[in-house]
Design a protein around this motif. Structure first.
Motif, PDB file in Angstrom:
ATOM      1  N   THR A 185      31.558  -1.833 -49.007  1.00 19.27           N
ATOM      2  CA  THR A 185      32.998  -1.729 -49.246  1.00 19.27           C
ATOM      3  C   THR A 185      33.635  -0.322 -48.985  1.00 19.27           C
ATOM      4  OG1 THR A 185      32.857  -3.901 -50.333  1.00 19.27           O
ATOM      5  CG2 THR A 185      35.045  -2.249 -50.704  1.00 19.27           C
ATOM      6  N   ALA A 186      32.485   0.671 -49.574  1.00 17.34           N
ATOM      7  CA  ALA A 186      32.964   1.915 -49.569  1.00 17.34           C
ATOM      8  C   ALA A 186      33.149   2.550 -47.979  1.00 17.34           C
ATOM      9  CB  ALA A 186      32.110   2.761 -50.581  1.00 17.34           C
ATOM     10  N   GLN A 187      32.109   2.058 -47.279  1.00 21.39           N
ATOM     11  CA  GLN A 187      32.114   2.640 -46.001  1.00 21.39           C
ATOM     12  C   GLN A 187      33.159   2.041 -45.105  1.00 21.39           C
ATOM     13  OE1 GLN A 187      27.889   1.637 -44.898  1.00 21.39           O
ATOM     14  NE2 GLN A 187      26.981   3.395 -45.672  1.00 21.39           N
ATOM     15  N   ILE A 188      33.566   0.734 -45.397  1.00 24.40           N
ATOM     16  CA  ILE A 188      34.541   0.219 -44.743  1.00 24.40           C
ATOM     17  C   ILE A 188      35.835   0.845 -44.975  1.00 24.40           C
ATOM     18  CG2 ILE A 188      35.988  -1.918 -44.529  1.00 24.40           C
ATOM     19  CD1 ILE A 188      33.280  -3.355 -44.864  1.00 24.40           C
ATOM     20  N   THR A 189      36.160   1.249 -45.999  1.00 20.51           N
ATOM     21  CA  THR A 189      37.375   1.942 -46.606  1.00 20.51           C
ATOM     22  C   THR A 189      37.471   3.527 -46.350  1.00 20.51           C
ATOM     23  OG1 THR A 189      36.872   1.808 -48.738  1.00 20.51           O
ATOM     24  CG2 THR A 189      38.158   0.138 -48.203  1.00 20.51           C
ATOM     25  N   THR A 190      36.272   3.942 -45.811  1.00 22.52           N
ATOM     26  CA  THR A 190      36.484   5.704 -45.461  1.00 22.52           C
ATOM     27  C   THR A 190      37.460   5.530 -44.603  1.00 22.52           C
ATOM     28  OG1 THR A 190      34.045   5.381 -46.005  1.00 22.52           O
ATOM     29  CG2 THR A 190      35.005   7.358 -45.018  1.00 22.52           C
ATOM     30  N   PRO A 191      38.382   6.731 -44.788  1.00 20.13           N
ATOM     31  CA  PRO A 191      39.613   6.849 -43.862  1.00 20.13           C
ATOM     32  C   PRO A 191      39.595   7.743 -42.895  1.00 20.13           C
ATOM     33  CG  PRO A 191      39.511   8.330 -45.855  1.00 20.13           C
ATOM     34  CD  PRO A 191      38.337   7.416 -45.897  1.00 20.13           C
ATOM     35  N   CYS A 192      38.187   8.134 -42.505  1.00 18.28           N
ATOM     36  CA  CYS A 192      38.112   8.704 -41.393  1.00 18.28           C
ATOM     37  C   CYS A 192      36.438   8.840 -40.879  1.00 18.28           C
ATOM     38  CB  CYS A 192      38.417  10.040 -41.287  1.00 18.28           C
ATOM     39  SG  CYS A 192      37.991  11.416 -42.391  1.00 18.28           S
ATOM     40  N   THR A 193      35.866   9.251 -39.662  1.00 16.60           N
ATOM     41  CA  THR A 193      34.974   9.164 -39.401  1.00 16.60           C
ATOM     42  C   THR A 193      34.578  10.727 -39.139  1.00 16.60           C
ATOM     43  OG1 THR A 193      35.131   7.162 -38.035  1.00 16.60           O
ATOM     44  CG2 THR A 193      33.207   8.527 -37.594  1.00 16.60           C
ATOM     45  N   TYR A 194      33.146  11.128 -39.570  1.00 11.94           N
ATOM     46  CA  TYR A 194      32.712  12.316 -39.623  1.00 11.94           C
ATOM     47  C   TYR A 194      32.979  12.857 -38.114  1.00 11.94           C
ATOM     48  CZ  TYR A 194      29.172  16.267 -39.444  1.00 11.94           C
ATOM     49  OH  TYR A 194      28.593  17.436 -39.359  1.00 11.94           O
ATOM     50  N   GLN A 195      33.408  14.282 -38.196  1.00  8.42           N
ATOM     51  CA  GLN A 195      33.982  15.295 -37.004  1.00  8.42           C
ATOM     52  C   GLN A 195      35.338  14.499 -36.355  1.00  8.42           C
ATOM     53  OE1 GLN A 195      33.245  17.918 -36.740  1.00  8.42           O
ATOM     54  NE2 GLN A 195      31.125  18.309 -37.795  1.00  8.42           N
ATOM     55  N   GLU A 196      36.040  13.410 -36.808  1.00  4.81           N
ATOM     56  CA  GLU A 196      37.161  13.108 -36.332  1.00  4.81           C
ATOM     57  C   GLU A 196      38.254  13.876 -36.724  1.00  4.81           C
ATOM     58  OE1 GLU A 196      39.583   8.698 -36.389  1.00  4.81           O
ATOM     59  OE2 GLU A 196      38.166   9.178 -37.954  1.00  4.81           O
ATOM     60  N   TYR A 197      39.225  14.138 -35.589  1.00  5.58           N
ATOM     61  CA  TYR A 197      40.494  14.844 -35.994  1.00  5.58           C
ATOM     62  C   TYR A 197      41.559  13.424 -36.339  1.00  5.58           C
ATOM     63  CZ  TYR A 197      38.459  19.250 -34.467  1.00  5.58           C
ATOM     64  OH  TYR A 197      37.471  20.226 -34.809  1.00  5.58           O
ATOM     65  N   VAL A 198      42.228  13.645 -37.599  1.00  5.91           N
ATOM     66  CA  VAL A 198      43.170  12.783 -37.958  1.00  5.91           C
ATOM     67  C   VAL A 198      44.490  13.403 -38.425  1.00  5.91           C
ATOM     68  CG1 VAL A 198      43.509  10.726 -39.731  1.00  5.91           C
ATOM     69  CG2 VAL A 198      41.102  11.082 -38.732  1.00  5.91           C
ATOM     70  N   CYS A 199      45.595  12.912 -38.038  1.00  3.81           N
ATOM     71  CA  CYS A 199      46.767  13.491 -38.680  1.00  3.81           C
ATOM     72  C   CYS A 199      46.857  13.181 -40.160  1.00  3.81           C
ATOM     73  CB  CYS A 199      48.077  12.792 -37.842  1.00  3.81           C
ATOM     74  SG  CYS A 199      48.197  13.161 -36.223  1.00  3.81           S
ATOM     75  N   GLY A 200      47.684  13.981 -40.706  1.00  8.35           N
ATOM     76  CA  GLY A 200      48.098  13.822 -42.249  1.00  8.35           C
ATOM     77  C   GLY A 200      48.711  12.649 -42.463  1.00  8.35           C
ATOM     78  N   SER A 201      49.701  12.138 -41.501  1.00  7.04           N
ATOM     79  CA  SER A 201      50.515  10.975 -41.647  1.00  7.04           C
ATOM     80  C   SER A 201      49.411   9.892 -42.025  1.00  7.04           C
ATOM     81  CB  SER A 201      51.365  10.683 -40.991  1.00  7.04           C
ATOM     82  OG  SER A 201      50.727  10.622 -39.637  1.00  7.04           O
ATOM     83  N   THR A 202      48.516   9.568 -41.203  1.00  7.50           N
ATOM     84  CA  THR A 202      47.515   8.789 -41.327  1.00  7.50           C
ATOM     85  C   THR A 202      46.641   8.864 -42.681  1.00  7.50           C
ATOM     86  OG1 THR A 202      47.238   8.698 -38.825  1.00  7.50           O
ATOM     87  CG2 THR A 202      45.559   7.666 -40.291  1.00  7.50           C
ATOM     88  N   LEU A 203      46.256  10.086 -43.159  1.00  5.50           N
ATOM     89  CA  LEU A 203      45.711  10.092 -44.462  1.00  5.50           C
ATOM     90  C   LEU A 203      46.610   9.822 -45.433  1.00  5.50           C
ATOM     91  CD1 LEU A 203      43.666  13.544 -43.616  1.00  5.50           C
ATOM     92  CD2 LEU A 203      42.951  11.093 -43.554  1.00  5.50           C
ATOM     93  N   LEU A 204      47.881  10.180 -45.392  1.00  7.96           N
ATOM     94  CA  LEU A 204      48.838   9.686 -46.435  1.00  7.96           C
ATOM     95  C   LEU A 204      49.037   8.442 -46.701  1.00  7.96           C
ATOM     96  CD1 LEU A 204      51.394  12.573 -45.962  1.00  7.96           C
ATOM     97  CD2 LEU A 204      49.882  11.992 -48.097  1.00  7.96           C
ATOM     98  N   THR A 205      49.083   7.684 -45.560  1.00  9.17           N
ATOM     99  CA  THR A 205      48.998   6.079 -45.344  1.00  9.17           C
ATOM    100  C   THR A 205      47.501   5.328 -46.010  1.00  9.17           C
ATOM    101  OG1 THR A 205      50.222   6.087 -43.421  1.00  9.17           O
ATOM    102  CG2 THR A 205      49.080   4.187 -43.777  1.00  9.17           C
ATOM    103  N   ASN A 206      46.750   6.218 -45.797  1.00  7.04           N
ATOM    104  CA  ASN A 206      45.289   5.615 -46.212  1.00  7.04           C
ATOM    105  C   ASN A 206      44.873   6.150 -47.590  1.00  7.04           C
ATOM    106  OD1 ASN A 206      44.705   4.347 -43.974  1.00  7.04           O
ATOM    107  ND2 ASN A 206      43.569   6.042 -43.091  1.00  7.04           N
TER     108      ASN A 206
END
Length: 102
Positions: free
Chosen positions: A17-38
């Protein structure tokens, strides 16, 4: 099943469950808006991650949604990579990086 097997199964499910809900993948680039949503908070988690970049310009907490963050581990740790002046484009999956648009 024995109690030992059930406890092991419960642990395995918790890890999965913890791995499924991890908000990003190692070395991935993600917008702050996505992280805020997560579930990240701008004033604490994203501010600290953005401040880890010593060359980052001063921005408000509201502008943290326009920052491109890099995932630094599998546990959801991030660091601010760059502030997107025009827009941070959300690509929509974890196989393609989000990016700043000009």
């Amino acid at each position: 099943m024995t109690l030992f097997h059930l406890a092991g199964l419960a642990t395995l499910l918790a890890v999965a469950t913890a791995q499924i809900t991890t908000p990003c993948t190692y070395q991935e680039y993600v917008c702050g808006s996505t992280l805020l949503t997560n579930g990240y908070t701008a004033t604490t988690e994203l501010r600290a991650a953005y401040s880890a970049n010593p060359n980052a310009p001063n921005i408000t907490d509201a502008q943290l949604s326009q920052v491109l963050f890099r995932c630094i581990d599998q546990a959801g740790g991030v660091v601010g990579n760059s502030y997107c002046i025009v827009n941070c484009a959300v690509i929509g999956n974890d196989t393609v990086n989000d990016e700043c648009t000009m």
